[in-house]
Design a protein around this motif. Structure first.
Motif, PDB file in Angstrom:
ATOM      1  N   LEU A   1      -3.778   2.870 -52.887  1.00 40.13           N
ATOM      2  CA  LEU A   1      -4.151   2.177 -54.114  1.00 40.13           C
ATOM      3  C   LEU A   1      -5.292   2.910 -54.803  1.00 40.13           C
ATOM      4  O   LEU A   1      -5.336   3.024 -56.026  1.00 40.13           O
ATOM      5  CB  LEU A   1      -4.566   0.756 -53.769  1.00 40.13           C
ATOM      6  CG  LEU A   1      -4.385  -0.282 -54.851  1.00 40.13           C
ATOM      7  CD1 LEU A   1      -2.978  -0.283 -55.378  1.00 40.13           C
ATOM      8  CD2 LEU A   1      -4.721  -1.652 -54.294  1.00 40.13           C
ATOM      9  N   GLN A   2      -6.197   3.415 -53.983  1.00 47.09           N
ATOM     10  CA  GLN A   2      -7.321   4.093 -54.579  1.00 47.09           C
ATOM     11  C   GLN A   2      -6.893   5.398 -55.244  1.00 47.09           C
ATOM     12  O   GLN A   2      -7.371   5.745 -56.315  1.00 47.09           O
ATOM     13  CB  GLN A   2      -8.366   4.376 -53.512  1.00 47.09           C
ATOM     14  CG  GLN A   2      -9.697   4.039 -54.059  1.00 47.09           C
ATOM     15  CD  GLN A   2     -10.723   3.951 -52.991  1.00 47.09           C
ATOM     16  OE1 GLN A   2     -10.487   4.367 -51.851  1.00 47.09           O
ATOM     17  NE2 GLN A   2     -11.851   3.428 -53.344  1.00 47.09           N
ATOM     18  N   ASP A   3      -5.957   6.067 -54.593  1.00 41.68           N
ATOM     19  CA  ASP A   3      -5.469   7.308 -55.180  1.00 41.68           C
ATOM     20  C   ASP A   3      -4.743   7.048 -56.493  1.00 41.68           C
ATOM     21  O   ASP A   3      -4.766   7.873 -57.393  1.00 41.68           O
ATOM     22  CB  ASP A   3      -4.516   8.007 -54.204  1.00 41.68           C
ATOM     23  CG  ASP A   3      -5.287   8.747 -53.151  1.00 41.68           C
ATOM     24  OD1 ASP A   3      -6.212   9.472 -53.536  1.00 41.68           O
ATOM     25  OD2 ASP A   3      -4.982   8.585 -51.968  1.00 41.68           O
ATOM     26  N   LEU A   4      -4.067   5.904 -56.562  1.00 43.14           N
ATOM     27  CA  LEU A   4      -3.263   5.624 -57.752  1.00 43.14           C
ATOM     28  C   LEU A   4      -4.073   4.938 -58.835  1.00 43.14           C
ATOM     29  O   LEU A   4      -3.561   4.650 -59.912  1.00 43.14           O
ATOM     30  CB  LEU A   4      -2.085   4.725 -57.376  1.00 43.14           C
ATOM     31  CG  LEU A   4      -1.037   5.360 -56.494  1.00 43.14           C
ATOM     32  CD1 LEU A   4      -0.008   4.337 -56.084  1.00 43.14           C
ATOM     33  CD2 LEU A   4      -0.353   6.500 -57.230  1.00 43.14           C
ATOM     34  N   SER A   5      -5.322   4.654 -58.546  1.00 40.19           N
ATOM     35  CA  SER A   5      -6.066   3.796 -59.464  1.00 40.19           C
ATOM     36  C   SER A   5      -6.140   4.325 -60.903  1.00 40.19           C
ATOM     37  O   SER A   5      -6.019   3.537 -61.835  1.00 40.19           O
ATOM     38  CB  SER A   5      -7.423   3.465 -58.863  1.00 40.19           C
ATOM     39  OG  SER A   5      -8.431   4.033 -59.586  1.00 40.19           O
ATOM     40  N   PRO A   6      -6.291   5.643 -61.152  1.00 41.71           N
ATOM     41  CA  PRO A   6      -6.310   6.064 -62.567  1.00 41.71           C
ATOM     42  C   PRO A   6      -5.012   5.743 -63.301  1.00 41.71           C
ATOM     43  O   PRO A   6      -5.037   5.225 -64.415  1.00 41.71           O
ATOM     44  CB  PRO A   6      -6.511   7.579 -62.482  1.00 41.71           C
ATOM     45  CG  PRO A   6      -6.904   7.882 -61.105  1.00 41.71           C
ATOM     46  CD  PRO A   6      -6.522   6.753 -60.230  1.00 41.71           C
ATOM     47  N   GLU A   7      -3.877   5.994 -62.645  1.00 41.20           N
ATOM     48  CA  GLU A   7      -2.595   5.708 -63.285  1.00 41.20           C
ATOM     49  C   GLU A   7      -2.425   4.218 -63.513  1.00 41.20           C
ATOM     50  O   GLU A   7      -1.987   3.781 -64.578  1.00 41.20           O
ATOM     51  CB  GLU A   7      -1.423   6.213 -62.429  1.00 41.20           C
ATOM     52  CG  GLU A   7      -1.153   7.694 -62.538  1.00 41.20           C
ATOM     53  CD  GLU A   7      -1.839   8.468 -61.433  1.00 41.20           C
ATOM     54  OE1 GLU A   7      -2.554   7.823 -60.633  1.00 41.20           O
ATOM     55  OE2 GLU A   7      -1.680   9.700 -61.374  1.00 41.20           O
ATOM     56  N   LEU A   8      -2.757   3.437 -62.497  1.00 37.02           N
ATOM     57  CA  LEU A   8      -2.587   1.994 -62.631  1.00 37.02           C
ATOM     58  C   LEU A   8      -3.465   1.449 -63.744  1.00 37.02           C
ATOM     59  O   LEU A   8      -3.083   0.543 -64.471  1.00 37.02           O
ATOM     60  CB  LEU A   8      -2.919   1.297 -61.299  1.00 37.02           C
ATOM     61  CG  LEU A   8      -1.873   1.494 -60.214  1.00 37.02           C
ATOM     62  CD1 LEU A   8      -2.387   0.974 -58.881  1.00 37.02           C
ATOM     63  CD2 LEU A   8      -0.592   0.776 -60.572  1.00 37.02           C
ATOM     64  N   HIS A   9      -4.636   2.045 -63.874  1.00 34.97           N
ATOM     65  CA  HIS A   9      -5.542   1.592 -64.919  1.00 34.97           C
ATOM     66  C   HIS A   9      -4.916   1.831 -66.294  1.00 34.97           C
ATOM     67  O   HIS A   9      -4.957   0.976 -67.166  1.00 34.97           O
ATOM     68  CB  HIS A   9      -6.877   2.321 -64.806  1.00 34.97           C
ATOM     69  CG  HIS A   9      -7.930   1.748 -65.692  1.00 34.97           C
ATOM     70  ND1 HIS A   9      -8.643   0.619 -65.351  1.00 34.97           N
ATOM     71  CD2 HIS A   9      -8.359   2.118 -66.905  1.00 34.97           C
ATOM     72  CE1 HIS A   9      -9.476   0.339 -66.332  1.00 34.97           C
ATOM     73  NE2 HIS A   9      -9.332   1.232 -67.296  1.00 34.97           N
TER      74      HIS A   9
ATOM     75  N   PHE B   1      -8.733  -3.138 -61.734  1.00 37.37           N
ATOM     76  CA  PHE B   1      -9.226  -3.574 -60.430  1.00 37.37           C
ATOM     77  C   PHE B   1     -10.245  -2.575 -59.926  1.00 37.37           C
ATOM     78  O   PHE B   1     -10.325  -1.456 -60.416  1.00 37.37           O
ATOM     79  CB  PHE B   1      -8.079  -3.706 -59.428  1.00 37.37           C
ATOM     80  CG  PHE B   1      -7.335  -2.431 -59.185  1.00 37.37           C
ATOM     81  CD1 PHE B   1      -7.713  -1.586 -58.168  1.00 37.37           C
ATOM     82  CD2 PHE B   1      -6.257  -2.071 -59.987  1.00 37.37           C
ATOM     83  CE1 PHE B   1      -7.029  -0.409 -57.935  1.00 37.37           C
ATOM     84  CE2 PHE B   1      -5.571  -0.901 -59.769  1.00 37.37           C
ATOM     85  CZ  PHE B   1      -5.957  -0.057 -58.740  1.00 37.37           C
ATOM     86  N   GLU B   2     -11.049  -2.987 -58.989  1.00 44.83           N
ATOM     87  CA  GLU B   2     -11.996  -2.063 -58.399  1.00 44.83           C
ATOM     88  C   GLU B   2     -12.129  -2.377 -56.920  1.00 44.83           C
ATOM     89  O   GLU B   2     -11.795  -3.483 -56.489  1.00 44.83           O
ATOM     90  CB  GLU B   2     -13.348  -2.161 -59.104  1.00 44.83           C
ATOM     91  CG  GLU B   2     -13.930  -3.539 -59.095  1.00 44.83           C
ATOM     92  CD  GLU B   2     -14.872  -3.746 -60.265  1.00 44.83           C
ATOM     93  OE1 GLU B   2     -16.054  -3.877 -60.026  1.00 44.83           O
ATOM     94  OE2 GLU B   2     -14.397  -3.770 -61.428  1.00 44.83           O
ATOM     95  N   GLU B   3     -12.614  -1.392 -56.172  1.00 41.04           N
ATOM     96  CA  GLU B   3     -12.729  -1.595 -54.745  1.00 41.04           C
ATOM     97  C   GLU B   3     -13.870  -2.561 -54.472  1.00 41.04           C
ATOM     98  O   GLU B   3     -14.878  -2.588 -55.176  1.00 41.04           O
ATOM     99  CB  GLU B   3     -12.977  -0.274 -54.024  1.00 41.04           C
ATOM    100  CG  GLU B   3     -12.646  -0.406 -52.572  1.00 41.04           C
ATOM    101  CD  GLU B   3     -12.618   0.922 -51.859  1.00 41.04           C
ATOM    102  OE1 GLU B   3     -13.060   1.893 -52.462  1.00 41.04           O
ATOM    103  OE2 GLU B   3     -12.174   0.949 -50.714  1.00 41.04           O
ATOM    104  N   PHE B   4     -13.673  -3.349 -53.448  1.00 35.48           N
ATOM    105  CA  PHE B   4     -14.604  -4.426 -53.185  1.00 35.48           C
ATOM    106  C   PHE B   4     -14.726  -4.510 -51.673  1.00 35.48           C
ATOM    107  O   PHE B   4     -14.134  -5.354 -51.029  1.00 35.48           O
ATOM    108  CB  PHE B   4     -14.013  -5.719 -53.768  1.00 35.48           C
ATOM    109  CG  PHE B   4     -14.943  -6.890 -53.755  1.00 35.48           C
ATOM    110  CD1 PHE B   4     -16.095  -6.882 -54.512  1.00 35.48           C
ATOM    111  CD2 PHE B   4     -14.646  -8.023 -53.007  1.00 35.48           C
ATOM    112  CE1 PHE B   4     -16.934  -7.974 -54.516  1.00 35.48           C
ATOM    113  CE2 PHE B   4     -15.487  -9.115 -53.012  1.00 35.48           C
ATOM    114  CZ  PHE B   4     -16.624  -9.085 -53.767  1.00 35.48           C
TER     115      PHE B   4
END
Lengths: 624, 373
Positions: free
Chosen positions: A505-513, A519-522
């Motif tokens: 999820l973290q790797d995909l976060s730019p695309e998902l954004h 979302f952000e890591e928590f």
């Protein structure tokens, strides 16, 4: 011409063997951790950097090796685990071939530090591509520490074929899970890029599963225990209601070894038959203990396949014990808020009687229908007898309602014709805004296919795939132009993932954004979701993420897409799932228009056809 | 049993009971219970989660008795009878489980099959009740406003309804679907509250109650127990199960301190938004609102490249420019809650929630989350 066949030098042979044993960084993790287990360690520490490209290190507190053993351990077919061929059928250790270390040192820069408890000094050996660079006494802790640096440094081709860091990391985490789960009595530490990903203290199997997969697994597990002369079964199975779309959380172990067996997997699923919706997968953690003589693990270099002597019986045993465990779980029911409360209120002291059928002889099917809803008329009975026809006429005259409508039928036949006309006109009326008599008519069948007549015959469109295509191209555009719309939510949702999904999820976060996810890591593997794509704002947040990740993984394996293409496709797949429903004519035509505005309306991203045409000739042939 | 009642009164008496009665219940299906006793007709319908009870005084001769018949069939029949007719409903002396119904002025006669009335379930009320009374018109207006904001089939089941919180002076209603929230307060009739309570009324019941409270007495009584809510309006009562869950803390998400405040003419704004909405993306209805000085410009476009541009005069109360995206439906819903001429729109920035309220009251508000466009 002279002889051309010659024996390969050892280092070349080792490199070739490495091709089988060391497929990717996670294979190294597996081999090294298994060695640590075989050395009787009670504490194993795994350190990985850059998804294993730069460093994989395993430190254990096992029995260690003498200087000579240490030197020899790096040679091919050198092992302490078996002595002769008979031992092959008595294997109680994880490894036995004596290939692992030799293969690893052939393709990496390795450093081995080891010391037995009884020795004063340990041994340090440095090897690069099978070449010993250094061997000297050193001080170190009891046990062994193997660090593998720059994997495939001498095989640029292999290095190039490694997948992205995210993928390799996930393989490593998967591998770690497979080993750590089944050895709950051993303490495991796992550092990934200097972050402590797992800290697993010794405990019970249940504690270990919870430690690896998160605390919400605790109430999902049903214990399973069975002992037969053939095999001893222990572990946990997941409650059917927690079955997931993803296939993760399915672990089958044989004598402490993770194995894949489609056959036994099928046996477990068979036990869940009808308890789990199709497309959902229950989780299970089952350990089979059986006589080492009755199995053969020596059929695949990575040893994830095992041959059982009596596979059929084991299948039957697994299936019935899973069934039994599920049954026991149901005998002690938990609070169920979805339960139908009506059954509680049923009168208890009433005799149960067989239902009786009472026929009303005066029932006249036309009596009611003449006055009201025309819809029911489609099921009107066949030809009524004459007396009824006579009654019918008299009834019409009596009924003021019908007189108002000035319906006057002389015969039943005429009446039916009228009704048919009426029915047709009523359906036309409801759709009157949508149907243009000059326009091509579009039909939808089974909420699944759209049919449209074309010049040469008939065009059939797979509705879901068409939607998927349209959504996919739209998502891709959103990614490219930063057009994703995000509806923010009032109450941010916190989602917890397992380590591999979290990393992904973290790797995909730019695309998902870009697609509209916010979302952000928590904290560790937790994410706080503040917004969803506007199109999917009504979806269940957790389900959306889970299915998206599951589809993403599946696509990754099957289609080898680039990450942004894959994410656009996965989201389209998820969203189009709900599209198998009855569409209005306007929706159908809109979908067709949108489909043909796509760059490639013919096939899905996966290469499956979206449109199929049935030519007139084909149709004609069917009637010949 | 026997009862005689004019068609409109009879139709009204069975209306709610028949709509509540649900096919879900085994044995009873959609059946409703009609009881005549001492010249009063009581109609009860239930689906075990909701129960509606309506009482009507009969002004003509009647015979005591009980009938359990299909609510849907009865309702459809009575509804289709002429408006000026009188309905006679009585048990059939020859067949104990059959009832005959006739409409005066017509020559129709209907026989309805009844069921054993002892099988009719009733909701067990639990524990002691806390009661209060409120003005019907105010309450139904507030509930109607809330009904647009509650969630529908959300997995967060506690959002599929309206929260009711009562204290000594007032009852506060809150509804949210996770993207927007609305809150309203209705004053209690003089000191009628027993004790404070905090409950969630399920969606279905909210819609029933709005229908039921459209007309009738001025005051309604609301009583709650641990698991149920009971509304009494004159001689009619409505019982519903409550949602057992914790409603999110609304105060936490209501932005009370937004800096940028604009005053807008409500009906003008609704007009502009409605026009812009036509050309907004069909699926998620995103529009861009740009608040600058004394002007609000509204932009919408869709994949077909249609575009709408609207400019509305507004009055800046405190200085500041904000550009923000919204689902236009949410904004229109919020504005339609009010009847006042002007509304205040309180903003912080394009990423934070907006608050819409009227000048007079601070406790009738809507909160909207923006959309990133």
């Amino acid at each position: 011409m002279g002889d051309v066949i010659q024996l390969l030098p050892d280092n070349v042979a080792n490199q070739i063997a490495a091709g089988e044993v060391v497929q990717r960084p996670s294979s190294v993790v597996k081999e090294l951790m298994e060695n640590a287990l075989d050395a009787g360690a009670t504490k194993i520490k795994l350190i990985v950097k850059e998804a294993g490209r730069t460093l994989i290190q395993v430190i254990d507190n096992g029995k260690g090796m003498s200087p000579t053993d240490a030197r020899l351990s790096l040679e091919r077919h050198a092992t302490s685990k078996i002595r002769n061929a008979e031992d092959l059928f008595q294997i109680k250790t994880m490894g036995f071939r004596g290939e692992a270390l030799a293969s690893i040192v052939a393709v990496a820069q390795c450093e081995l530090k080891t010391k037995r408890a009884e020795d004063e000094l340990g041994t340090l050996i440095q090897v690069e591509g099978s070449e010993t660079k250094k061997q000297e006494p050193c001080t170190c802790e009891n046990g062994s520490s193997v660090s593998v640096k720059n994997l495939f440094f001498n095989l640029p081709a292999r290095r190039k074929f490694l997948k992205s860091n995210a993928v390799e990391k996930r393989h490593i985490i998967d591998q770690f899970e497979r080993i750590s789960i089944i050895y709950p009595q051993i303490k495991f530490l796992f550092y990934l890029d200097d972050i402590k990903l797992f800290h697993l203290e010794p405990g019970t199997l249940r504690q270990r599963i919870v430690g690896v997969f998160g605390k919400n697994y605790n109430d999902r597990l049903v214990p399973i225990n069975e002992e037969t002369s053939l095999v001893k079964l222990a572990g946990f199975i997941g409650k059917p209601e927690f079955a997931k779309k993803k296939r993760d959380g399915q672990f089958l172990f044989v004598n402490g070894r993770f194995i894949k067996s489609n056959y036994l997997h099928h046996g477990i699923l068979a036990a869940y038959d009808e308890l789990v919706q199709t497309g959902y997968h229950p989780s299970y953690f089952i350990h089979l203990e059986c006589d080492p003589e009755s199995i053969d693990v020596n059929i695949h270099p990575t040893k994830t396949e095992v041959k059982f002597e009596d596979e059929k019986s084991i299948y039957a045993i697994i299936r019935s014990s899973v069934r039994k465990a599920l049954g026991e779980h149901n005998i002690a029911p938990s609070l169920d808020f979805n339960r139908e409360t009506a059954f509680d209120e049923m009168p208890k002291n009433r005799d149960i009687v067989a239902p009786s059928i009472s026929v009303d002889p005066s029932f006249n099917p036309f009596e009611k229908e003449s006055g009201s809803s025309l819809g029911k008329l489609s099921g009107a009975p066949g030809k009524p007898n004459k007396t009824e026809i006579a009654n019918w006429g008299s009834m019409i005259q009596k009924d003021p309602l019908l007189n108002q409508q000035q319906m006057n039928f002389s015969s039943i036949d005429k009446e039916f014709v009228q009704q048919e006309n009426h029915l047709e006109s009523s359906t036309l009326n409801t759709d009157s805004t949508e149907i243009d008599p000059h326009q091509n008519r579009v039909f939808q069948i089974h909420g699944k296919y759209i049919l449209s007549p074309i010049k040469s015959g008939l065009m059939v469109i797979d509705q879901r795939r068409a939607h998927e295509r349209v959504l996919y191209e739209r998502n891709l555009k959103a990614l490219a132009l930063n057009q994703g719309k995000s509806q923010k939510s009032l109450f941010p949702v916190t989602l917890e993932f397992n380590a591999s999904d979290g990393a992904m999820l973290q790797d995909l976060s730019p695309e998902l954004h870009l697609l509209g996810f916010e979302f952000e890591e928590f904290g560790k593997n937790s994410f706080i979701v503040r917004g969803l794509p506007a199109e999917a704002a009504q979806e269940n947040c957790k389900e959306l993420f889970d299915e998206l990740l599951a589809t993403y993984k599946e696509n990754e394996q099957q289609l080898e897409l680039k990450s942004h293409v894959n994410i656009a496709f996965s989201l389209a797949q998820k969203e189009s799932k709900s599209m198998n429903r009855v569409l209005s004519n306007v929706e159908c035509s809109a979908l067709i228009d949108e489909l043909f505005a796509c760059e490639n309306p013919q096939t899905t991203v996966g290469g499956k056809p979206i449109i199929s045409t049935l030519s007139l000739d084909e149709l004609n042939n069917k009637f010949n | 049993m026997k009862l005689i009642l004019s068609q409109p009164l009879f139709a009204q008496a069975i209306e709610t009971a028949a709509s509540v009665a649900d096919k879900k219940i085994e044995h009873v299906a959609d059946f409703i219970l009609l009881t005549v006793k001492d010249g009063v007709l009581t109609v009860i319908g239930t689906d075990m989660e909701r129960e509606s009870k309506t009482c009507v005084t009969l002004d003509q001769e009647s015979e005591d008795g009980i009938a359990l018949v299909s609510g849907k069939k009865l309702k459809d029949l009575v509804k289709s009878a002429p408006n000026d007719s009188v309905v006679t409903f009585k048990s059939n002396p020859k067949e104990p489980d059959a009832f005959t119904m006739t409409f005066s002025g017509t020559r129709s006669r209907f026989t309805l099959r009844g069921k054993d009335a002892t099988m009719f379930p009733s909701i067990d009320m639990d524990g002691n009740q806390k009661t209060l009374s409120v003005d019907r018109v105010q309450f139904v207006r507030a509930l109607d406003a809330m009904s647009k904001f509650m969630a529908d089939q959300d997995v967060r089941y506690y959002l599929n309804g309206v929260q009711l919180v009562a204290d000594a002076q007032s009852v506060k209603l809150t509804a949210t679907d996770g993207h927007r929230l609305s809150q309203s307060r209705v004053a209690l009739e003089s000191n009628s509250a027993d004790a404070p309570f905090d409950v969630i009324i399920p969606r279905k019941a909210v819609l029933d109650i709005i229908k039921m409270l459209k007309s009738g007495d001025e005051t309604i009584q609301i009583a709650t127990t641990a698991n149920h809510i009971v509304l009494t309006l004159g001689s009619n009562t409505y019982i519903s199960k409550l949602i057992d869950g914790k409603f999110p803390d609304a105060e936490r998400v209501i932005p009370r301190k937004n800096q940028v405040v604009y005053r807008a003419n409500r009906s003008l704004l609704i007009g502009s938004l409605t026009r812009a909405a036509i050309l907004a993306n069909e699926k998620f209805k995103g529009i861009r609102m740009n608040f600058t000085g004394n002007e609000l410009s509204i932009e919408a476009n869709n994949p077909e490249q249609d575009a709408a541009n609207e400019v509305v005069d507004i009055e800046s109360v405190t200085q500041g420019n904000v550009e923000i995206g919204f689902n236009v439906k949410y904004v229109i819903d919020a504005l339609q809650m009010y009847t006042d001429e002007n509304v205040l729109i309180e903003l912080q920035d394009g990423n934070s929630s907006a608050l819409i309220r009227t000048e007079a009251a601070n406790d009738h508000i809507a909160v909207l989350m923006p959309m990133r466009l």
